[in-house]
Design an enzyme around this catalytic site. Structure first.
Site, PDB file in Angstrom:
ATOM      1  N   LYS A   1       0.201  -5.089 -40.440  1.00 53.63           N
ATOM      2  CA  LYS A   1       0.692  -6.102 -39.109  1.00 53.63           C
ATOM      3  C   LYS A   1      -0.643  -6.738 -38.730  1.00 53.63           C
ATOM      4  CE  LYS A   1       0.876  -4.292 -34.608  1.00 53.63           C
ATOM      5  NZ  LYS A   1       1.551  -3.485 -33.809  1.00 53.63           N
TER       6      LYS A   1
ATOM      7  N   HIS B   1      -1.925   7.222 -27.111  1.00 49.77           N
ATOM      8  CA  HIS B   1      -2.043   6.313 -28.127  1.00 49.77           C
ATOM      9  C   HIS B   1      -3.067   6.675 -29.372  1.00 49.77           C
ATOM     10  CE1 HIS B   1      -1.794   2.355 -30.021  1.00 49.77           C
ATOM     11  NE2 HIS B   1      -3.111   2.132 -29.961  1.00 49.77           N
TER      12      HIS B   1
ATOM     13  N   GLN C   1      -5.821   0.078 -24.297  1.00 44.76           N
ATOM     14  CA  GLN C   1      -6.942  -0.591 -23.990  1.00 44.76           C
ATOM     15  C   GLN C   1      -8.303   0.546 -24.181  1.00 44.76           C
ATOM     16  OE1 GLN C   1      -7.147  -3.489 -20.788  1.00 44.76           O
ATOM     17  NE2 GLN C   1      -4.642  -3.602 -20.795  1.00 44.76           N
TER      18      GLN C   1
ATOM     19  N   ARG D   1      -1.914  -8.995 -35.362  1.00 42.72           N
ATOM     20  CA  ARG D   1      -1.743  -9.279 -34.150  1.00 42.72           C
ATOM     21  C   ARG D   1      -2.448 -10.500 -33.658  1.00 42.72           C
ATOM     22  NH1 ARG D   1       0.769  -7.001 -30.148  1.00 42.72           N
ATOM     23  NH2 ARG D   1       1.357  -4.941 -30.421  1.00 42.72           N
TER      24      ARG D   1
ATOM     25  N   GLU E   1       0.734  -1.170   0.112  1.00 43.26           N
ATOM     26  CA  GLU E   1      -0.061   0.102  -0.008  1.00 43.26           C
ATOM     27  C   GLU E   1       1.038   1.223  -0.014  1.00 43.26           C
ATOM     28  OE1 GLU E   1      -2.811  -0.149   3.157  1.00 43.26           O
ATOM     29  OE2 GLU E   1      -3.822  -1.912   2.163  1.00 43.26           O
TER      30      GLU E   1
HETATM   31  C1  R5P Z   1      -0.080  -0.542 -31.267  1.00 45.67           C
HETATM   32  O1  R5P Z   1      -0.900  -0.384 -31.537  1.00 45.67           O
HETATM   33  C2  R5P Z   1       1.283   0.451 -30.862  1.00 45.67           C
HETATM   34  O2  R5P Z   1       1.193   1.654 -31.650  1.00 45.67           O
HETATM   35  C3  R5P Z   1       2.417  -0.219 -30.907  1.00 45.67           C
HETATM   36  O3  R5P Z   1       2.875  -0.648 -32.192  1.00 45.67           O
HETATM   37  C4  R5P Z   1       2.650  -1.624 -30.004  1.00 45.67           C
HETATM   38  O4  R5P Z   1       1.847  -1.584 -28.976  1.00 45.67           O
HETATM   39  C5  R5P Z   1       4.126  -2.057 -29.736  1.00 45.67           C
HETATM   40  O5  R5P Z   1       4.161  -3.068 -28.859  1.00 45.67           O
HETATM   41  P1  R5P Z   1       5.152  -4.187 -29.198  1.00 45.67           P
HETATM   42  O6  R5P Z   1       6.702  -3.256 -29.122  1.00 45.67           O
HETATM   43  O7  R5P Z   1       5.025  -5.142 -28.091  1.00 45.67           O
HETATM   44  O8  R5P Z   1       5.293  -4.849 -30.655  1.00 45.67           O
END
Ligand code: R5P
Length: 305
Positions: free
Chosen positions: A197, A127, A94, A199, A36
């Site tokens: 990309k 973000h 998030q 994920r 805490e």
């Molecule tokens: C994703 O939307 C973010 O802009 C980054 O590209 C991402 O979170 C980077 O994470 P990591 O280094 O684990 O690939």
């Protein structure tokens, strides 16, 4: 005006204080053996505007609680207004339900910041800019990419659209890369390249670079992203750029929110240099040769003064 530092990045806080020419105000941050936290304000703050600098990076939850408790303690001492300066806003990724059944953590944190009584929140390169709309208190998103563009210009020397390709490592970062290109080239007449990309939402920190749209052949590729965690996004994108004929790869990334293996893997990667900022405190074991840090202290001091 009073400037306080949480425990997350005291070096940055001190740099901001130096730029402003004010001392950091005194507060005691106690961490009990059961984890805490207790905050004790050790200065007179009645009727003062109080700023608290605290990036909510790893350990995010601890740093968030500290920030909340600062606000509570300052308000109980009748501070006029309490401002949160959150150079790195943890949980910002998030911001939507990526899969049914998930929480939307960014939304929860914003509700906390508001209800605890912060008057205004400053962050650096949130973000997703759209998250600004979730705040119902004043909010300012500070852009640190111009200082990274400046660093990269110094490193490369001559920057032209014929010799440099700005690349977004995913679709979500296209607008970010475009703006960075505007800063880097000094005009808007340029195109950017984009990596497709994918994920794997069922496995954390797993992504692959499937394809690259745009021409990087014979040019220096600059990957632009808001943050690094595992480093996977940048390392996969860098390899793809080299496979498609880029002569070398540099990166411009605001927040180094490193996972445990990232520094070692990035140092060993195909990336030549990683330009980043000090929004998050860099631990001794996270330092590596390819990493070049520039301070955001001046940017913060300008919005505060
Ligand atoms: C994703 O939307 C973010 O802009 C980054 O590209 C991402 O979170 C980077 O994470 P990591 O280094 O684990 O690939």
């Amino acid at each position: 005006m009073k400037l306080f530092s949480g425990s997350a990045n005291p070096i940055l806080s001190q740099k901001v204080a130096d730029k402003l020419g004010v001392p950091l105000s005194k507060a005691e941050i106690v961490r009990f053996e059961n984890s805490e936290i207790r905050i004790h304000i050790e200065e007179e703050v009645k009727n003062e505007d109080c700023y608290v600098i605290q990036p909510t990076a790893n350990p995010s939850d601890t740093h968030l609680m500290e920030l909340f408790f600062f606000c509570d303690a300052l308000r109980r001492q009748e501070a006029k207004k309490v401002f949160a300066i959150i150079p790195y806003f943890g949980y910002a990724r998030q911001d939507v339900q990526h899969r049914p059944g998930e929480c939307v953590s960014a939304n929860v944190i914003i509700r906390f910041l508001e209800s605890i009584g912060f008057y205004k929140v400053y962050v650096i390169n949130l973000h997703d800019e759209a998250t600004e709309g979730v705040f119902s208190i004043p909010f300012k998103n500070i852009d640190a990419f111009p200082i990274l563009a400046e660093e990269i210009r110094k490193y490369i020397g001559t920057v032209t659209t014929e010799t440099v390709a700005v690349v977004s490592p995913d679709h979500g970062g296209v607008e970010r890369a475009r703006k960075f290109g505007d800063d880097l080239f000094g005009h808007t007449e340029h195109s950017i390249s984009v990596v497709e990309k994918k994920r794997d939402l069922a496995h954390i920190h797993k992504s692959v670079a499937l394809d690259l749209y745009g021409d990087v052949k014979g040019r220096t590729a600059i990957l632009v992203d808001d943050m690094i965690t595992s480093g996977g996004t940048l390392m996969h994108a860098a390899q793809l750029c080299l496979d498609r004929g880029a002569t070398r790869v540099l990166t411009a990334v605001i927040h180094h929110d490193f996972g445990p293996k990232a520094p070692e893997q990035l140092q060993a990667s195909a990336i030549e240099k990683i330009f980043t900022t000090d929004t998050i405190a860099l631990k001794e074991e996270q330092k590596f040769e390819k990493l070049s840090e520039v301070s955001v202290a001046k940017l913060i001091s300008e919005v505060v003064s």
